[in-house]
Design an enzyme around this catalytic site. Structure first.
Site, mmCIF file in Angstrom:
data_model
loop_
_atom_site.group_PDB
_atom_site.id
_atom_site.type_symbol
_atom_site.label_atom_id
_atom_site.label_comp_id
_atom_site.label_asym_id
_atom_site.label_seq_id
_atom_site.Cartn_x
_atom_site.Cartn_y
_atom_site.Cartn_z
ATOM 1 C CG ASP A 316 -0.189 -0.154 2.542
ATOM 2 O OD1 ASP A 316 -0.611 0.453 3.535
ATOM 3 O OD2 ASP A 316 0.819 -0.869 2.561
ATOM 4 C CD GLU A 317 -1.318 4.677 2.553
ATOM 5 O OE1 GLU A 317 -2.147 5.605 2.648
ATOM 6 O OE2 GLU A 317 -0.789 4.112 3.512
ATOM 7 C CB ALA A 318 4.664 2.146 -3.040
#
Ligand code: NGO
Length: 505
Positions: A316-318
């Protein structure tokens, strides 16, 4: 029967008919269980241990030969019968039948898990005082007339604890497992690593837990599980028929690891430990070989400690990883997981890379256009539904409730219940949905009371979406059954949010 059962039991059972009469548990009641299955014997012991304190009755567990007692009429007067057998293949791996007569309550199933789920229903058919840990004098321990045949809609019915932002002890996790078991949840996803904390000891890299686990959001003392602690959690979960899914998040949400081992950083410099609540600022160094030696060492040890089939790789959310590097990372980490014989789960951003065959994604969006998820599903990547504006237990109920966040909106009890996992994402083939999961992120959550306040009353609704038939979905009926859970939670010491949406008993 249907009226009584339908007004009490969460998740609502698939099919309820009139049974053979009400049953009363009395001093002479025995718990009979099919001889020969250690797991069934453990369920019988669990059921007896649940009922003894409040009833004050001995409730001996009596192993009986298979088949002899499956018919309630044959049972000794006053028996709770746990019958393991293959008489009804339609019950599958987790279903059960529960039938009452004046002489016995018979729970039959093909597996010990099915018996266990039948015991949870039996609990809820009895008065809430049955949950008391001290004897309740003069109570009538009556089981209402019922003939229930119950099977789950989805095989994956999960709850997630983020033990990284705020560390939760083994005792706190076991307490939550007991709460999940009451609602037939069968999967516990542990978010073990994030920017603020690394919570699982890795033998070949001790600094991860010792240093990377030494704090948390707000700068508290942090903490971590030894590998024996983790084994204890896995064993306890299994005793309640939950499978543990460990998550090693990456490439982002990795500051605790980056702070622990400089070589994991592209510039070779370890950042300081992080105690805030921002996301997306960290990234493992995708081009460096050390990154994959690290992942192999970690995943090898975590997989060896995990009997369940899944290992969650996060994703997630890289925001600090280029799109190309993200794909490279996912192309390299997934084979490390499958090499350990585990099935990959990733947050649904994995669909922007190349999910390996058999991988599942966990959807945490809010149902905009999800073309990547739908396309991947059409190629076999199934979906665990955790929409943030429905299933996230860290969302505030309303703008005035004290705990949680509201980046996905305010999620009150009805919002969390009133959706269908099969149709939430437009165009997603219904068969692509593997089940549901309710994540509890802990930026603002520290204590058992905090966990209870956020999980209750919303967790039972997610559990019902995972278990009960879509046709039984009805907020007005559900809110009545939910109200009946209130006194039960009080007996269990679960401090729930008394939402004004429900007419609590
Ligand atoms: C999958 C996912 N990544 C983020 C997002 O969910 O929101 C959470 C808070 O609601 C946050 O804690 C988490 O790091």
């Amino acid at each position: 029967a249907a009226a009584t059962v339908g007004s009490r039991v969460v998740p609502v059972p698939a099919a309820v008919r009139a049974g053979g009469g009400t049953f009363r548990i009395t001093r002479g009641t025995a718990v009979e269980v099919t001889r020969g299955s250690a797991d069934a014997g453990r369920v019988a012991g669990y059921a007896a241990a649940l009922l003894r304190p409040s009833t004050g009755y001995p409730l001996p567990v009596v192993p009986v030969p298979a088949g002899t007692r499956s018919g309630a009429a044959a049972a000794a007067p006053g028996a709770i019968v746990l019958a393991l057998g293959d008489t009804d293949r339609g019950l599958g791996d987790e279903g059960y039948r529960l039938r009452t007569t004046p002489r016995a309550v018979t729970i039959s199933a093909r597996t010990a898990a099915g018996l266990f789920h039948g015991v949870q229903t039996l609990r809820q058919l009895l008065p809430a005082r049955v949950e008391s840990r001290t004897a309740v004098p003069g109570a009538a321990w009556t089981v209402p007339d019922a003939d229930i045949r119950d099977v789950p809609r989805y095989a994956y019915r999960g709850a997630m604890l983020d033990v990284a932002r705020h560390f939760l002890t083994v005792a706190q996790v076991e307490r939550y497992i007991d709460e999940l078991a009451l609602y037939k949840v069968n999967t516990l996803h542990l978010h073990l690593t994030d920017d603020q904390g690394w919570r699982i000891a890795i033998g070949s890299r001790p600094r991860l837990a010792l240093y990377g686990g030494s704090t948390g959001v707000g700068g508290g003392p942090g903490g971590s599980y030894t590998q024996d602690d983790y084994r204890r959690i896995v064993r306890y979960a299994a005793s309640r028929f939950l499978t543990v899914v460990p998550e090693i998040d990456g490439p982002s949400h990795t500051n605790a690891a980056l702070a622990s081992y400089p070589e994991l950083n592209c510039d070779g410099t370890a950042p300081p430990l992080y105690t805030g609540t921002k996301v997306g600022f960290s990234s493992l160094c995708v081009p460096k070989a050390e990154t994959y030696a690290f992942l192999d060492a970690v995943i090898r040890e975590v997989a060896a400690l995990t009997p369940g089939p899944y290992l969650h790789i996060g994703g997630d959310e890289a925001h600090s990883t280029s799109a190309a590097d993200y794909v490279t990372y996912m192309d390299k980490v997934q084979p490390i997981v499958t090499a350990q014989g585990k099935t990959v789960i990733g947050w649904h951003q994995l669909d922007s890379a190349h999910p390996v065959p058999g991988a599942l994604v966990q959807y945490w969006g809010t149902a905009g256009n999800e073309t990547a998820v739908v396309d991947a599903a059409k190629h076999g990547t199934r979906v665990i539904m955790s929409p943030a504006n429905r299933a996230y237990l860290d969302m505030q109920y309303t703008s005035t409730t004290p705990l949680g966040q509201h980046w996905a909106g305010y999620v009150d009890v009805r919002t969390s219940y009133d959706w269908d996992p099969a149709t939430f994402i437009a165009g997603l083939p219904a068969g692509a949905v593997a089940g549901v999961e309710a994540p509890l992120w802990t930026e603002t959550i520290r204590t058992d009371a905090d966990v209870d306040y956020m999980a209750f009353p919303r967790l039972p609704g997610i559990a019902e979406l995972g278990w009960s038939p879509a046709a039984a979905h009805d907020w007005n009926a559900y809110r009545v059954r939910l109200a009946a859970q209130g006194p039960r939670w009080q007996e269990l010491g679960i401090g729930f949010y008394r939402s004004p949406e429900v007419d609590w008993a």
